[in-house]
Design a protein around this motif. Structure first.
Motif, short mmCIF file in Angstrom:
data_model
loop_
_atom_site.label_atom_id
_atom_site.label_comp_id
_atom_site.label_asym_id
_atom_site.label_seq_id
_atom_site.Cartn_x
_atom_site.Cartn_y
_atom_site.Cartn_z
N HIS A 50 5.27 0.09 -1.21
CA HIS A 50 5.44 -1.30 -1.30
C HIS A 50 5.83 -1.71 -2.89
O HIS A 50 6.39 -3.13 -2.94
N HIS A 93 -2.74 -2.42 -11.25
CA HIS A 93 -1.65 -3.11 -11.55
C HIS A 93 -1.76 -3.97 -12.77
O HIS A 93 -0.72 -4.47 -13.09
N ASP A 140 3.72 2.88 -10.14
CA ASP A 140 3.46 2.71 -8.87
C ASP A 140 4.48 3.33 -8.01
O ASP A 140 5.61 2.82 -7.98
N HIS A 178 4.56 -7.95 -4.43
CA HIS A 178 3.62 -7.00 -5.02
C HIS A 178 2.41 -7.67 -6.03
O HIS A 178 1.37 -7.47 -5.72
MN MN3 Z 1 1.27 -1.62 -6.09
#
Ligand code: MN3
Length: 239
Positions: free
Chosen positions: A204, A117, A200, A62
Motif C-alpha cells: 500500500h 506511521h 514502510d 496511506h
Molecule cells: Mn503503511
C-alpha cells in the motif's frame, strides 16, 4: 494453526472493510478516532509534497485510510480493556505480554500500525537531497563505513522483507546502530529498541505508482528522507 498467508489475508480483509469506507463514513471515522485516546496525527505537508518520489494519491490513501484505520481499530481494541487507555502507544508496544490476550493481537497490529506511521510521516520531507549531520553522520560512518554503504545495506533489508513489513535503522540499549526488518506492523519498540528511521514496504506504500517494482520505490524513497529530523532524533535518543 493458521499459516502466515491466511493470517495476512484476514488482516488485509479487516483493514479493507474499515479503510474502504464501507463501514465508516469520513465523519464517523473522525468521530470514532476522536472518541478514543489515540488520534491520527496531521501529515505536516501536502499530499503531493513528496512528488515525484511518492505520489499524492498514495499519500492520501496511506495517511487518511490506512493509518486512520489503525487508529480507529486501536481505539476499538483499548475500549475493551480500559486499563490500557491511559498508556502511550510506545508503552503498549513495549509491554505487549501484559496486554489482555483477548485484544493483544489487535493492539499489536493496530498499535504497531499507529506508532510506525506516526514516525514514518515525520521522517519524510518535501525538501529532498539532505544528508545526515552531526552525531548521526559520525555514527553512520563509524558503523557502516559511509552513507552509501548504509543505504546499500538498508536497501538490502527493505528488499528482503517477504510480504508486508518494515526495514529499520535502530538504536539498542547500548546505543549501537543496526539495520533490521520486521514483519507486518511489528517494530523495534517491541524489542526494547528505538527506531531512528524506517521504511514502510507494505504494497500500500508504493503499489499505485510502482506496482511490483519495490526496488524503484526504495531507491526513490531515499530522496525524501528528512535527514534534519532524523539527525535530531538520533541526538535526542543518545542523550
Ligand atoms: Mn503503511
Amino acid at each position: 494453526m493458521i499459516n502466515r498467508r491466511d493470517a495476512l489475508k484476514t488482516l488485509g480483509a479487516s483493514a479493507v472493510a474499515v479503510a474502504g469506507g464501507a463501514v465508516l463514513s469520513p465523519a464517523e471515522a473522525a468521530q470514532a478516532a476522536a472518541s478514543g485516546p489515540f488520534t491520527l496525527p496531521a501529515l505536516g505537508y501536502a499530499f503531493d509534497a513528496l512528488e515525484p518520489y511518492v505520489d499524492a494519491q498514495t499519500m492520501q490513501i496511506h495517511h487518511d485510510k490506512h493509518h486512520g484505520a489503525y487508529v480507529n481499530n486501536l481505539n476499538a481494541a483499548v475500549s475493551k480493556a480500559p486499563e490500557l487507555e491511559k498508556k502511550s502507544v510506545e508503552e503498549l508496544m513495549a509491554s505487549l505480554a501484559s496486554v489482555p490476550e483477548s485484544v493483544r493481537t489487535a493492539v499489536r497490529n493496530n498499535g504497531g500500525g499507529h506508532i510506525n506511521h506516526s514516525l514514518f510521516w515525520q521522517i519524510m520531507t518535501k525538501n529532498p537531497g539532505g544528508k545526515p549531520s552531526g552525531e548521526l553522520a559520525k555514527a553512520i560512518d563509524k558503523r557502516f563505513g559511509s552513507l552509501a554503504s548504509f543505504q546499500e545495506q538498508f536497501t538490502k533489508a527493505a528488499m528482503g522483507v517477504f510480504g508486508s513489513g518494515w526495514a529499520w535503522l535502530t538504536l539498542d540499549g547500548s546505543k549501537e546502530l543496526a539495520i533490521e526488518s520486521t514483519p507486518n506492523q511489528d517494530n523495534p519498540w517491541m524489542t526494547g529498541k528505538s527506531p531512528v528511521l524506517g521504511i514502510d514496504v507494505w504494497e500500500h506504500a508504493y503499489y499505485l505508482k510502482y506496482q511490483n517494482r519495490r526496488a524503484e520505490y526504495v531507491a526513490a524513497w531515499q530522496n525524501v528522507v528528512n535527514w534534519d529530523f532524523v539527525s535530531e532524533r538520533y541526538s535526542k535518543l543518545i542523550s
